[in-house]
Design a protein around this motif. Structure first.
Motif, PDB file in Angstrom:
ATOM      1  N   ASP A  88       2.358   7.732  -5.899  1.00 32.85           N
ATOM      2  CA  ASP A  88       1.261   8.609  -6.333  1.00 32.85           C
ATOM      3  C   ASP A  88       1.490  10.040  -5.863  1.00 32.85           C
ATOM      4  O   ASP A  88       1.310  10.998  -6.630  1.00 32.85           O
ATOM      5  CB  ASP A  88      -0.063   8.087  -5.782  1.00 32.85           C
ATOM      6  N   ARG A  89       1.906  10.214  -4.607  1.00 32.51           N
ATOM      7  CA  ARG A  89       2.145  11.557  -4.077  1.00 32.51           C
ATOM      8  C   ARG A  89       3.361  12.213  -4.736  1.00 32.51           C
ATOM      9  O   ARG A  89       3.394  13.422  -4.935  1.00 32.51           O
ATOM     10  CB  ARG A  89       2.338  11.506  -2.560  1.00 32.51           C
ATOM     11  N   LEU A  90       4.347  11.403  -5.085  1.00 38.09           N
ATOM     12  CA  LEU A  90       5.512  11.943  -5.782  1.00 38.09           C
ATOM     13  C   LEU A  90       5.120  12.414  -7.181  1.00 38.09           C
ATOM     14  O   LEU A  90       5.563  13.479  -7.635  1.00 38.09           O
ATOM     15  CB  LEU A  90       6.606  10.872  -5.874  1.00 38.09           C
ATOM     16  N   ALA A  91       4.294  11.620  -7.870  1.00 33.70           N
ATOM     17  CA  ALA A  91       3.822  12.027  -9.201  1.00 33.70           C
ATOM     18  C   ALA A  91       3.025  13.329  -9.111  1.00 33.70           C
ATOM     19  O   ALA A  91       3.145  14.205  -9.976  1.00 33.70           O
ATOM     20  CB  ALA A  91       2.965  10.918  -9.814  1.00 33.70           C
ATOM     21  N   TRP A  92       2.227  13.453  -8.067  1.00 35.33           N
ATOM     22  CA  TRP A  92       1.460  14.689  -7.902  1.00 35.33           C
ATOM     23  C   TRP A  92       2.387  15.877  -7.634  1.00 35.33           C
ATOM     24  O   TRP A  92       2.190  16.966  -8.173  1.00 35.33           O
ATOM     25  CB  TRP A  92       0.477  14.531  -6.744  1.00 35.33           C
ATOM     26  N   ALA A  93       3.426  15.674  -6.806  1.00 34.70           N
ATOM     27  CA  ALA A  93       4.328  16.768  -6.474  1.00 34.70           C
ATOM     28  C   ALA A  93       5.124  17.237  -7.687  1.00 34.70           C
ATOM     29  O   ALA A  93       5.378  18.439  -7.844  1.00 34.70           O
ATOM     30  CB  ALA A  93       5.289  16.341  -5.366  1.00 34.70           C
ATOM     31  N   LEU A  94       5.503  16.304  -8.559  1.00 38.91           N
ATOM     32  CA  LEU A  94       6.353  16.652  -9.691  1.00 38.91           C
ATOM     33  C   LEU A  94       5.576  16.980 -10.959  1.00 38.91           C
ATOM     34  O   LEU A  94       6.058  17.744 -11.798  1.00 38.91           O
ATOM     35  CB  LEU A  94       7.330  15.509  -9.988  1.00 38.91           C
TER      36      LEU A  94
ATOM     37  N   LEU B 264       0.827  -1.203   0.000  1.00 35.54           N
ATOM     38  CA  LEU B 264       0.000   0.000   0.000  1.00 35.54           C
ATOM     39  C   LEU B 264       0.866   1.259   0.000  1.00 35.54           C
ATOM     40  O   LEU B 264       0.622   2.208  -0.757  1.00 35.54           O
ATOM     41  CB  LEU B 264      -0.924  -0.013   1.219  1.00 35.54           C
ATOM     42  N   LEU B 265       1.874   1.275   0.845  1.00 36.93           N
ATOM     43  CA  LEU B 265       2.716   2.458   0.977  1.00 36.93           C
ATOM     44  C   LEU B 265       3.466   2.761  -0.314  1.00 36.93           C
ATOM     45  O   LEU B 265       3.583   3.930  -0.716  1.00 36.93           O
ATOM     46  CB  LEU B 265       3.699   2.275   2.125  1.00 36.93           C
ATOM     47  N   ALA B 266       3.992   1.731  -0.984  1.00 37.79           N
ATOM     48  CA  ALA B 266       4.712   1.953  -2.233  1.00 37.79           C
ATOM     49  C   ALA B 266       3.816   2.628  -3.269  1.00 37.79           C
ATOM     50  O   ALA B 266       4.245   3.562  -3.971  1.00 37.79           O
ATOM     51  CB  ALA B 266       5.242   0.629  -2.770  1.00 37.79           C
ATOM     52  N   LEU B 267       2.577   2.175  -3.372  1.00 35.26           N
ATOM     53  CA  LEU B 267       1.644   2.771  -4.324  1.00 35.26           C
ATOM     54  C   LEU B 267       1.346   4.226  -3.969  1.00 35.26           C
ATOM     55  O   LEU B 267       1.327   5.108  -4.839  1.00 35.26           O
ATOM     56  CB  LEU B 267       0.347   1.961  -4.357  1.00 35.26           C
ATOM     57  N   LEU B 268       1.117   4.493  -2.690  1.00 36.48           N
ATOM     58  CA  LEU B 268       0.741   5.837  -2.266  1.00 36.48           C
ATOM     59  C   LEU B 268       1.903   6.819  -2.340  1.00 36.48           C
ATOM     60  O   LEU B 268       1.717   7.980  -2.745  1.00 36.48           O
ATOM     61  CB  LEU B 268       0.182   5.795  -0.841  1.00 36.48           C
TER      62      LEU B 268
ATOM     63  N   ILE C 161      10.265   6.465   1.396  1.00 41.79           N
ATOM     64  CA  ILE C 161      10.153   7.914   1.599  1.00 41.79           C
ATOM     65  C   ILE C 161      11.459   8.612   1.241  1.00 41.79           C
ATOM     66  O   ILE C 161      11.455   9.698   0.635  1.00 41.79           O
ATOM     67  CB  ILE C 161       9.734   8.224   3.047  1.00 41.79           C
ATOM     68  N   LEU C 162      12.585   8.002   1.590  1.00 43.84           N
ATOM     69  CA  LEU C 162      13.876   8.582   1.220  1.00 43.84           C
ATOM     70  C   LEU C 162      14.054   8.599  -0.299  1.00 43.84           C
ATOM     71  O   LEU C 162      14.602   9.560  -0.857  1.00 43.84           O
ATOM     72  CB  LEU C 162      15.010   7.800   1.869  1.00 43.84           C
ATOM     73  N   ALA C 163      13.601   7.548  -0.975  1.00 45.56           N
ATOM     74  CA  ALA C 163      13.693   7.514  -2.433  1.00 45.56           C
ATOM     75  C   ALA C 163      12.854   8.628  -3.055  1.00 45.56           C
ATOM     76  O   ALA C 163      13.284   9.290  -4.015  1.00 45.56           O
ATOM     77  CB  ALA C 163      13.232   6.155  -2.958  1.00 45.56           C
ATOM     78  N   ALA C 164      11.656   8.838  -2.510  1.00 46.23           N
ATOM     79  CA  ALA C 164      10.814   9.921  -3.010  1.00 46.23           C
ATOM     80  C   ALA C 164      11.461  11.280  -2.752  1.00 46.23           C
ATOM     81  O   ALA C 164      11.429  12.178  -3.606  1.00 46.23           O
ATOM     82  CB  ALA C 164       9.437   9.859  -2.368  1.00 46.23           C
ATOM     83  N   SER C 165      12.076  11.454  -1.589  1.00 44.74           N
ATOM     84  CA  SER C 165      12.756  12.708  -1.259  1.00 44.74           C
ATOM     85  C   SER C 165      13.929  12.948  -2.205  1.00 44.74           C
ATOM     86  O   SER C 165      14.142  14.072  -2.680  1.00 44.74           O
ATOM     87  CB  SER C 165      13.250  12.678   0.191  1.00 44.74           C
TER      88      SER C 165
ATOM     89  N   LEU D  21       4.822   1.878 -10.958  1.00 46.77           N
ATOM     90  CA  LEU D  21       5.397   0.556 -11.207  1.00 46.77           C
ATOM     91  C   LEU D  21       6.829   0.484 -10.687  1.00 46.77           C
ATOM     92  O   LEU D  21       7.231  -0.509 -10.058  1.00 46.77           O
ATOM     93  CB  LEU D  21       5.368   0.238 -12.703  1.00 46.77           C
ATOM     94  N   ALA D  22       7.611   1.540 -10.920  1.00 52.13           N
ATOM     95  CA  ALA D  22       9.001   1.561 -10.463  1.00 52.13           C
ATOM     96  C   ALA D  22       9.074   1.454  -8.947  1.00 52.13           C
ATOM     97  O   ALA D  22       9.883   0.679  -8.411  1.00 52.13           O
ATOM     98  CB  ALA D  22       9.691   2.844 -10.946  1.00 52.13           C
ATOM     99  N   PHE D  23       8.255   2.201  -8.231  1.00 49.67           N
ATOM    100  CA  PHE D  23       8.278   2.162  -6.765  1.00 49.67           C
ATOM    101  C   PHE D  23       7.762   0.823  -6.251  1.00 49.67           C
ATOM    102  O   PHE D  23       8.299   0.275  -5.274  1.00 49.67           O
ATOM    103  CB  PHE D  23       7.443   3.310  -6.196  1.00 49.67           C
ATOM    104  N   PHE D  24       6.735   0.286  -6.892  1.00 49.00           N
ATOM    105  CA  PHE D  24       6.151  -0.965  -6.406  1.00 49.00           C
ATOM    106  C   PHE D  24       7.131  -2.124  -6.593  1.00 49.00           C
ATOM    107  O   PHE D  24       7.345  -2.920  -5.667  1.00 49.00           O
ATOM    108  CB  PHE D  24       4.847  -1.248  -7.153  1.00 49.00           C
ATOM    109  N   VAL D  25       7.741  -2.217  -7.773  1.00 46.78           N
ATOM    110  CA  VAL D  25       8.711  -3.285  -8.022  1.00 46.78           C
ATOM    111  C   VAL D  25       9.947  -3.096  -7.149  1.00 46.78           C
ATOM    112  O   VAL D  25      10.466  -4.050  -6.559  1.00 46.78           O
ATOM    113  CB  VAL D  25       9.102  -3.318  -9.514  1.00 46.78           C
ATOM    114  N   GLY D  26      10.424  -1.851  -7.045  1.00 51.37           N
ATOM    115  CA  GLY D  26      11.599  -1.588  -6.224  1.00 51.37           C
ATOM    116  C   GLY D  26      11.368  -1.895  -4.757  1.00 51.37           C
ATOM    117  O   GLY D  26      12.228  -2.491  -4.093  1.00 51.37           O
ATOM    118  N   GLY D  27      10.203  -1.506  -4.240  1.00 48.14           N
ATOM    119  CA  GLY D  27       9.891  -1.767  -2.835  1.00 48.14           C
ATOM    120  C   GLY D  27       9.807  -3.248  -2.527  1.00 48.14           C
ATOM    121  O   GLY D  27      10.324  -3.718  -1.500  1.00 48.14           O
ATOM    122  N   TYR D  28       9.178  -4.010  -3.410  1.00 51.57           N
ATOM    123  CA  TYR D  28       9.053  -5.453  -3.178  1.00 51.57           C
ATOM    124  C   TYR D  28      10.404  -6.152  -3.288  1.00 51.57           C
ATOM    125  O   TYR D  28      10.726  -7.046  -2.486  1.00 51.57           O
ATOM    126  CB  TYR D  28       8.070  -6.049  -4.188  1.00 51.57           C
TER     127      TYR D  28
END
Length: 424
Positions: free
Chosen positions: A169-175, A162-166, A215-219, A381-388
């Motif tokens: 999503d928030r990173l896409a919105w910010a950028l 769940l967290l990877a998806l969210l 979160i660090l990756a998104a930052s 997809l990148a965050f979900f695959v990377g997180g798993y």
């Protein structure tokens, strides 16, 4: 009529994701999956999933990995029939389930399939918090790690999904001011807060490590993009500090982690003679953290065994248990709690290299696609695959319902991607 059709597909997606991790529902889940597959084949529209061109390199790596697993099972595995049965259950079935997820998602309007996945995963976190809250009312102390089913690490996997998806999503919105999950601003931030709260009450160190990493990756992505959203970066860093401090404060196991892990690495066979690390104190005199000790000891055992058998001993999630049985004559163990090492033990170092290459290419391609075309689904997809993939470094999660659910969500992500005019 189309609206009615898409409605049942979305409901089916949500229910399938919701029931996937619940124990003792294998028959129900299989029947549910079969019914959905038949309904999709009989009533699907003309839309069908298409692999985006930027994903084809990762697909070729996955095809090469699958070919190696089949070849390895036939030519290297000591008992090919056992290896092929494991390939069917823990590799081909997840690939099939992922294909079904893509086929279902492509029938839905953009964002609806991903919303169904989010709704199912969030429902589990609501259930978890409600479960603990009701017991807190009756017990006086907050029941950290208590879950409605499975262990806290079991629930932690769902929350990491769940967290990877969210976070993506928030990173896409910010950028790019775009929500690939098609969530409203309030609901998206509320769901992210829900996931972070679930992480705190689960007190799963491995899940917290993934939370911090995402979160660090998104930052880092925000900084790399020279984003003007400094406030978002400050919030992200604050969340990392909050989650990390909460884990250190509420999880006493961190206190003896280093000493226990050092003992496990230096004396990796202690558990074979005594049976429990709690019988011995760490050099500091403190009681040994059993989890840290066993993880370090089994890590050392797995590394040593891979050195002795670099081509592996046959596909299967229990490769570490088979290795220990071969070496010490002790049956009953399963995973080393490190999915990468389990995979190397099973398929050899070539198999592990192919696995990490497929995941790495998918993550890199998704990030490049987002940077070049502002494709939010590619970022998710990148965050979900990377997180798993990172989570599998910390736990033996490359099998069972975890791998199947991962494959299903990846399929939904691929099916949710729509071809843009410039891609035609």
């Amino acid at each position: 009529m189309i609206r009615r059709t898409t409605g049942w597909i979305a409901a089916w997606l949500a229910l399938l994701v919701f029931f996937s991790p619940i124990p003792h529902t294998i028959a129900l889940h299989s029947a549910f999956l079969l019914i959905g597959m038949v309904a999709l084949l009989l009533g699907f529209r003309h839309a069908r999933p298409r692999l985006a061109p930027w994903l084809k390199p990762a697909a070729w790596w996955l095809a090469a990995l699958t070919a190696w697993i089949v070849f390895h099972s036939a030519a290297v595995a000591p008992v090919p029939i056992v290896a092929f049965e494991a390939v069917r259950a823990d590799w081909l079935m997840p690939l099939l389930i992922g294909t079904v997820g893509a086929w279902a998602a492509v029938q839905l309007p953009r964002g609806q399939a991903l919303q169904a996945v989010i709704a199912a995963l969030a429902a589990h976190m609501f259930w978890l918090l409600e479960w603990q809250f009701t017991r807190w009312l009756g017990g006086g102390a907050w029941p950290f790690q208590l879950t409605p089913f499975g262990g806290y690490d079991y629930q932690g996997t769902l929350n990491s999904f769940l967290l990877a998806l969210l976070v993506a999503d928030r990173l896409a919105w910010a950028l790019a001011r775009y929500s690939p999950l098609a969530l409203g601003q309030r609901s998206a931030w509320a769901l992210l807060l829900l996931s972070l709260l679930a992480d705190l009450v689960l007190r799963s160190r491995n899940s917290t490590a993934i939370t911090v990493s995402l979160i660090l990756a998104a930052s880092a992505a925000l900084l790399n993009a020279r984003s003007r959203h400094r406030r978002v970066i400050v919030i992200a860093i604050g969340l990392v500090a909050l989650v990390g401090a909460g884990s250190l404060e509420f999880d006493s196991r961190w206190q003896n982690f280093r000493a226990s892990a050092a003992l496990g690495w230096s004396q990796p066979t202690y558990w074979t003679t005594i049976g429990s690390a709690t019988c011995r104190a760490a050099p500091s005199g403190a009681a040994v953290d059993e989890s840290a000790y066993f993880r370090a000891a089994w890590l050392r055992q797995a590394v040593d065994f891979i050195g002795e058998h670099p081509l592996g001993i046959g596909f299967g999630h229990d490769s570490f248990g088979r290795a220990i049985d071969m070496k010490y004559g002790r049956a009953g163990l399963g995973s080393s709690h490190n999915g990468w090492l389990d995979f190397a033990l099973a398929t050899g170092l070539p198999g592990l290299l192919l696995l990490l290459s497929a995941a790495g290419v998918a993550v890199r391609s998704g990030w490049q696609r987002f940077r070049e075309r502002q494709d939010g689904e590619a970022l998710v997809l990148a965050f979900f695959v990377g997180g798993y993939t990172l989570r599998c470094l910390l736990d033996g999660h490359l099998s069972g319902w975890r791998l199947a659910l991962f494959a299903f969500v990846v399929g939904v992500l691929i099916g949710s991607m729509r071809e843009k005019p410039e891609d035609s």
